[in-house]
Design an enzyme around this catalytic site. Structure first.
Site, PDB file in Angstrom:
ATOM      1  N   HIS A 105       0.859  -1.200   0.000  1.00  0.00           N
ATOM      2  CA  HIS A 105       0.000   0.000   0.000  1.00  0.00           C
ATOM      3  C   HIS A 105       0.883   1.233   0.000  1.00  0.00           C
ATOM      4  CE1 HIS A 105      -4.229  -1.436   1.405  1.00  0.00           C
ATOM      5  NE2 HIS A 105      -3.715  -2.236   0.495  1.00  0.00           N
ATOM      6  N   TYR A 152      -9.079   5.399   7.678  1.00  0.00           N
ATOM      7  CA  TYR A 152      -9.163   5.694   9.102  1.00  0.00           C
ATOM      8  C   TYR A 152     -10.176   6.821   9.248  1.00  0.00           C
ATOM      9  CZ  TYR A 152      -4.870   3.028  10.037  1.00  0.00           C
ATOM     10  OH  TYR A 152      -3.934   2.027  10.168  1.00  0.00           O
ATOM     11  N   PRO A 169      -4.281  -0.443  18.837  1.00  0.00           N
ATOM     12  CA  PRO A 169      -4.062  -0.934  17.461  1.00  0.00           C
ATOM     13  C   PRO A 169      -4.122   0.134  16.372  1.00  0.00           C
ATOM     14  CG  PRO A 169      -6.267  -1.479  18.240  1.00  0.00           C
ATOM     15  CD  PRO A 169      -5.522  -0.904  19.412  1.00  0.00           C
ATOM     16  N   LYS A 210       1.068  -0.852  15.244  1.00  0.00           N
ATOM     17  CA  LYS A 210       2.468  -0.919  15.679  1.00  0.00           C
ATOM     18  C   LYS A 210       2.782  -2.133  16.553  1.00  0.00           C
ATOM     19  CE  LYS A 210       3.948   2.594  13.524  1.00  0.00           C
ATOM     20  NZ  LYS A 210       4.321   2.111  12.189  1.00  0.00           N
ATOM     21  N   TYR A 263       4.288   5.895  10.290  1.00  0.00           N
ATOM     22  CA  TYR A 263       3.401   4.809   9.870  1.00  0.00           C
ATOM     23  C   TYR A 263       4.176   3.718   9.125  1.00  0.00           C
ATOM     24  CZ  TYR A 263      -0.996   2.542   8.601  1.00  0.00           C
ATOM     25  OH  TYR A 263      -2.026   1.643   8.468  1.00  0.00           O
TER      26      TYR A 263
HETATM   27  C1  PHB Z   1      -6.077  -4.616  10.467  1.00  0.00           C
HETATM   28  O1  PHB Z   1      -6.056  -4.808   9.238  1.00  0.00           O
HETATM   29  O2  PHB Z   1      -6.513  -5.470  11.254  1.00  0.00           O
HETATM   30  C2  PHB Z   1      -5.569  -3.316  10.998  1.00  0.00           C
HETATM   31  C3  PHB Z   1      -4.982  -2.436  10.129  1.00  0.00           C
HETATM   32  C4  PHB Z   1      -4.526  -1.212  10.604  1.00  0.00           C
HETATM   33  C5  PHB Z   1      -4.652  -0.899  11.942  1.00  0.00           C
HETATM   34  C6  PHB Z   1      -5.207  -1.811  12.805  1.00  0.00           C
HETATM   35  C7  PHB Z   1      -5.678  -3.039  12.327  1.00  0.00           C
HETATM   36  O3  PHB Z   1      -4.224   0.283  12.375  1.00  0.00           O
END
Ligand code: PHB
Ligand code: APR
Length: 389
Positions: free
Chosen positions: A72, A200, A292, A296, A384
């Site tokens: 990505h 997000y 989450p 990280k 990130y």
């Molecule tokens: C996930 O794909 O489970 C996932 C992706 C990004 C995050 C948290 C979980 O920040």
């Protein structure tokens, strides 16, 4: 029994360390409390930094990651109906890799088995002895049989609820914790992802995240109350609530379906210092937890493994203690930066029960600044994709 390193915990940290050490001819034995299937049944996050991808390559188990993982180049951030993109590759030269933690763990198990690595499953009553001496050993029972392994070092990769951190005397340990007043309700569904890149979302009803595992497998999360239970949320209620939290044009494209996994996770930031006590070293969730939001958890566990692997190889190959003596300091330096980013990203995107109108204005101003300022986006992108080791 005798080995070089006893690794307590057969999750991604323990397995990655065991495989990397094996590649350098250093023996280890892994002790895992659960069965392999149980460990692989745990659904966890799925965004990999460049650092762990490199370590998986070094460990000789990155073929499937490169074959099935999805690079990505950026991510999307929305608030209300506003949405903007942060271009990781443009801003840092590096993409991230979307590949489930479960798949990373599966690849590592396969590599350990192929190499004839020793993993004792369903171990009980694991106890660490003499970590502050020159002759440490570990005792445990398996199948009702008492076992003892003498070793040079012990790696505590046994997660937050493991025995390793508890072995370090409280007089030596300092713990830092922040518990967030909400959780994440997550589902896995065999539906096509609503977006090519992660979204997000900050909304007046709370946070939401649109993620994926592959083109037919999606992962979605919504912020929920800590008093909620999974039974409070039908699939339909979940989908309706998710649609309310993402931009309406995205919601219109959302393909819904039955959930194949549904769970609620609390959000917590936690760090214990030091990450070493004598010949015991803590890695991953045994030493630190992140919310989450910044993905990280696994990535920071991997940087711990990198520093410890380096230090142990230096010890066995050159006799120098420099790397293992600096392990805790080096690992914690990167851990605290990951904690800060995860806390910042969580604060930016969630709605807090006690948030004042002024706090809300601050959040929106920060989102507006991030949307309109390349330097702010670059700072976010660098964190990130993963800060250098
Ligand atoms: C996930 O794909 O489970 C996932 C992706 C990004 C995050 C948290 C979980 O920040
Ligand atoms: N003896 C043996 N094994 C144990 C013990 C014990 N006393 N206690 C726990 N374990 C095992 C658990 O069953 C688990 O499989 O240790 C393993 C720890 O694995 P994880 O919790 O996955 O921790 P870690 O390997 O550090 O991986 C960190 O996992 O939780 C995610 O978000 C986190 O992504 C991060 C990653």
């Amino acid at each position: 029994m005798k080995t070089r390193i006893v690794i307590i915990g057969g999750g991604p940290s323990g397995l990655l360390l065991s495989q990397l050490l094996h590649r350098r001819g250093i023996d280890s034995i892994v002790l895992e409390r659960k069965t392999k299937d149980y460990v692989l049944s745990r659904i966890r996050a799925g965004v990999l930094e460049r650092g762990i991808v490199k370590l998986m390559e070094e460990a000789g188990c990155a073929d499937r990651l490169h074959a099935e993982g999805i690079p990505h180049d950026g991510t999307l951030v929305s608030y209300g109906d506003e949405m903007f993109r942060v271009d990781f590759t443009e801003l840092t030269g590096t993409p991230v890799m979307v590949y489930g933690q479960t798949e990373v763990t599966r690849d590592l198990y396969e590599a350990r088995e192929k190499a004839g690595g020793r993993i004792d499953f369903e171990v009980e009553d694991v106890q660490i002895h003499g970590a502050d001496s020159d002759a440490p050993y570990v005792t445990y029972t398996v199948g009702g049989e008492a076992q003892r392994i003498d070793c040079d070092f012990i790696a505590g990769c046994d997660g937050f609820h493991g025995v390793s951190r508890q072995t370090i005397p409280l007089s030596v340990r300092t713990e830092y914790e922040k518990v967030y007043p909400f959780g994440w309700l997550g589902i896995l569904s065999e539906t096509p992802p609503v977006s090519e890149e992660l979204i997000y979302a900050n909304s007046s009803r709370g946070f939401a995240l649109c993620s994926m595992r592959n083109p037919q497998l999606s992962r979605y999360y919504i912020q929920c109350s800590l008093s909620d239970s999974v039974n409070d949320w039908t699939d339909d209620a979940f989908w309706q609530e998710l649609k309310r939290r993402i931009p309406s044009d995205v919601a219109d494209k959302l393909v819904t379906g039955p959930s194949i996994e549904k769970s609620i996770a609390p959000l917590r930031s936690f760090v214990t210092e030091p990450m070493r006590w004598g010949r015991l070293f803590l890695c991953g969730d045994a030493a630190h937890i992140v919310p989450p939001t910044g993905a990280k958890g696994l990535n920071t566990a991997a940087s711990d493994v990198h520093y410890l692997h380096e230090g142990l190889c230096q010890f066995y190959e050159t006799g120098s203690n420099e790397g293992i003596d600096r392990y805790s300091e080096k690992a914690l330096s990167r851990v605290w930066k990951a904690e800060r980013f995860s806390w910042w990203f969580s604060s930016l995107l969630h709605r807090y029960p006690d948030q004042s109108p002024f706090d809300l204005k601050m959040q929106i101003a920060e989102l507006e600044f991030l949307r309109s300022n390349k330097a702010a986006q670059k700072a976010m992108a660098e964190n990130y994709v993963g800060l250098p080791y």
